[in-house]
Design an enzyme around this catalytic site. Structure first.
Site, PDB file in Angstrom:
ATOM      1  CB  SER A  69      -7.589  -5.309   7.579  1.00  0.00           C
ATOM      2  OG  SER A  69      -7.104  -6.346   8.008  1.00  0.00           O
ATOM      3  CD  GLU A 382      -2.176 -13.496   2.526  1.00  0.00           C
ATOM      4  OE1 GLU A 382      -1.864 -13.277   1.379  1.00  0.00           O
ATOM      5  OE2 GLU A 382      -2.814 -13.068   3.203  1.00  0.00           O
TER       6      GLU A 382
END
Ligand code: NG1
Ligand code: ZN
Length: 550
Positions: A69, A382
């Site tokens: 990521s 988030e």
């Protein structure tokens, strides 16, 4: 039990790898993630487990994504994807941890023990589909995965480079093909076609203003966004004028370096390479294109961030309006799911202005996802830009079967219908989220300034504190409070009470060897001061424990 042939093949294949000495692996919120050279045996174990998971679920396709990521280029990671494109079921995380820590010499025994423990029917077929991001170490790790799947006679499909959400999409499509829950064509092309088709539906009658500059973190999102653009209408045809930057996947070291969603969110500044003009819309993806943040430079030349909280509030307000216009608001329970890192102002805005419920869960999208499923329309993000929107079966039924009483109702229903296809319901997806934001801004006729004006963020600060042993920091109440080390929470409570609108918490990171401290308050200096004081208290508590232990 595995057959003697499979046992032999596992042992032979495992011999090629060396387990890093003294390292304990744990399947965390983002699967396994670490320096890429430590990962061979972990990936091997994940390959073995993926086959077992598929057999346990009667041969449904399981996904394996090789990515780290937003981490630096030298890291890599691996995670499993469940049949509906969701994160791996929690119980299986412990099996993954167990297998990854098993000594190589006896990995065949550990494999057999798991088969017994989980009660896997070994006659069932096993199917695994995998992909990776653009990291240099990816091809080696995919080779290891291939070896584990071959040894265990699993049918597999290597989709080469994909964004993480694209693989989630493909997994869900493969498992729903031919059922009433069919999700789309199980290919990369099918993904683009579905998004483009939905985008055209929801932009009917609206015009997208200006351009959008997209920073692709020099990761897999770059080539994939270029591909997606080919399927979308051009700016002249009513589409988005997309300018792609930071799309260098040739130099492996440039990945996530001074660019990307994590850089922009944590540094609260644009990538140094940015040439965006005043009020230009800009967006940043992370290295595997599952996070998205927006930003712009305002008239006073000040950098303005529009993070995951902003995307959540924008989407919730838009869907709420559409549901009212369509005359179905009473039939849909809409809610927003956040974590403790959400800015307090965003939570206030959701509850007081949008008048929607706001739920707080533990960090990590799997927690948010599950909480979102309790609503008909569950908007979850988030603050770092990872999130999506889920639609319940009831919501889909209401949206698809409501009889419009007026052209306005028809228009709103069509738009909602399009949104259910535009939004990647399996997992947070930066490319799909980006199209969603663009569509909403166009509908509202807003630029980034109007979007920012919906509420004012409280100044906040996130600090990373290194401690001897982060496992002593045990949190509760959606990770907003600490039950251990003793006395620390009382100290944090007392510190935050001294600041106007002060809120602070500390929790052990699930992805890094550190404790994170978050603080917000009415002014920048108060937020910084509170963060520093809480970080010091954490450091002290960590150090005390270290002395006690030794
Ligand atoms: P940790 O390291 O547990 O804080 C980080 C992010 C999470 C989530 C995971 C997975 C923050 C503060 N934390 O977790 O939100 O995205 O990584 O990538 O952003
Ligand atoms: Zn990511």
């Amino acid at each position: 039990m595995a057959s003697p042939e499979v046992r032999k093949a596992i042992s032979e294949a495992a011999l090629k790898y060396v387990k890093p000495e003294g390292k304990v692996f744990e399947y965390g919120t983002a699967g396994f993630r670490m320096k890429a050279d430590l990962l061979n045996t972990v990936v091997f174990a994940v390959g073995l487990l993926a086959g077992l998971r598929s057999k346990k679920l009667n041969g449904q396709w399981i996904g394996v994504m090789v990515t780290a990521s937003h981490n630096p280029a030298e890291d890599n990671g691996v995670k499993l994807i469940d049949p509906m494109g969701e994160m791996l079921e929690a119980e299986w995380e412990t099996y993954a941890t167990k297998l990854a820590n098993s000594p190589l010499e006896s990995i065949g025994d550990a494999y057999d023990e798991l088969i017994k423990e989980i009660d896997v029917k070994m006659d069932n077929p096993a199917r695994v589909v995998f992909a990776r991001d653009t990291r240099a170490s990816g091809s080696r790790l995919v080779g290891v995965l291939n070896a584990a799947l071959t040894a265990t006679e699993v049918e597999f499909s290597d989709l080469k480079y994909l964004t993480t959400p694209q693989l989630h999409y493909v997994v869900r499509c493969k498992n729903t093909l031919g059922t009433q829950y069919e999700y789309g064509e199980p290919t990369e092309q099918g993904y683009y076609e579905k998004l483009a088709e939905a985008f055209k539906k929801v932009t009917k009658g609206v015009k997208i203003q200006g351009s959008l500059t997209v920073d692709c973190a020099n990761g897999v999102g770059g080539p994939k966004l270029k591909e997606l653009v080919k399927y979308l209408p051009s700016a002249a045809e009513g589409g988005i004028d997309i300018k792609i930057v930071n799309d260098n996947v040739i130099n492996p070291d440039s990945l996530n370096f001074e660019c990307g969603a994590d850089y922009v969110k944590t540094k609260q500044r644009a990538p140094p390479s940015s040439k965006a003009g005043v009020l230009d819309r800009c967006a940043s993806l992370d290295g595997d294109a599952d996070r998205l943040v927006y930003y712009f430079v305002d008239e006073g030349n000040v950098f303005r961030l529009l993070d995951g909280d902003r995307i959540a509030t924008l989407a919730a307000s838009f869907i709420g309006d559409l549901a009212r216009s369509a005359g179905i608001a009473q039939k849909l329970k809409i809610g927003v799911v956040q974590t403790a890192y959400a800015n307090g102002s965003s939570t206030d805005y959701i509850e007081k202005v949008l008048k929607l419920p706001a739920v707080c869960t533990n960090t990590g999208v799997k927690h948010l996802h599950h909480a979102a499923l309790r609503f008909d329309v569950g908007v979850y993000f988030e603050a770092n830009g990872h999130g999506t929107i889920t639609f319940s079966e009831n919501a889909l039924k209401v949206i698809k079967s409501s009889e419009p009483q007026s052209p306005a109702q028809q228009h709103a229903l069509d738009c909602l219908n399009g949104l259910t296809d535009l939004i990647n319901q399996a997992v947070g997806d930066a490319l799909s989220d980006m199209l969603l934001v663009e569509v909403i801004l166009a509908h509202k006729n807003w630029g980034p300034k109007e979007w920012l004006a919906t509420y004012t963020d409280l100044p906040s600060r996130l600090v990373r504190v290194e401690v001897a042993d982060r496992s002593i920091f045990k949190a509760y109440d959606a990770e907003r409070k600490l039950e251990s080390p003793p006395g620390l929470q009382a100290k944090i409570d007392s510190l935050q009470s001294r600041y106007n609108k002060g809120r602070s918490f500390a929790r052990a990171s699930g992805t890094e060897d550190a404790v994170r401290v978050y603080a917000e308050a009415a002014s920048r200096s108060e937020a910084d001061d509170l963060a520093t004081r809480v970080a010091n208290a954490v450091r002290e508590a960590g150090a005390v424990k270290e002395i006690v232990q030794s």
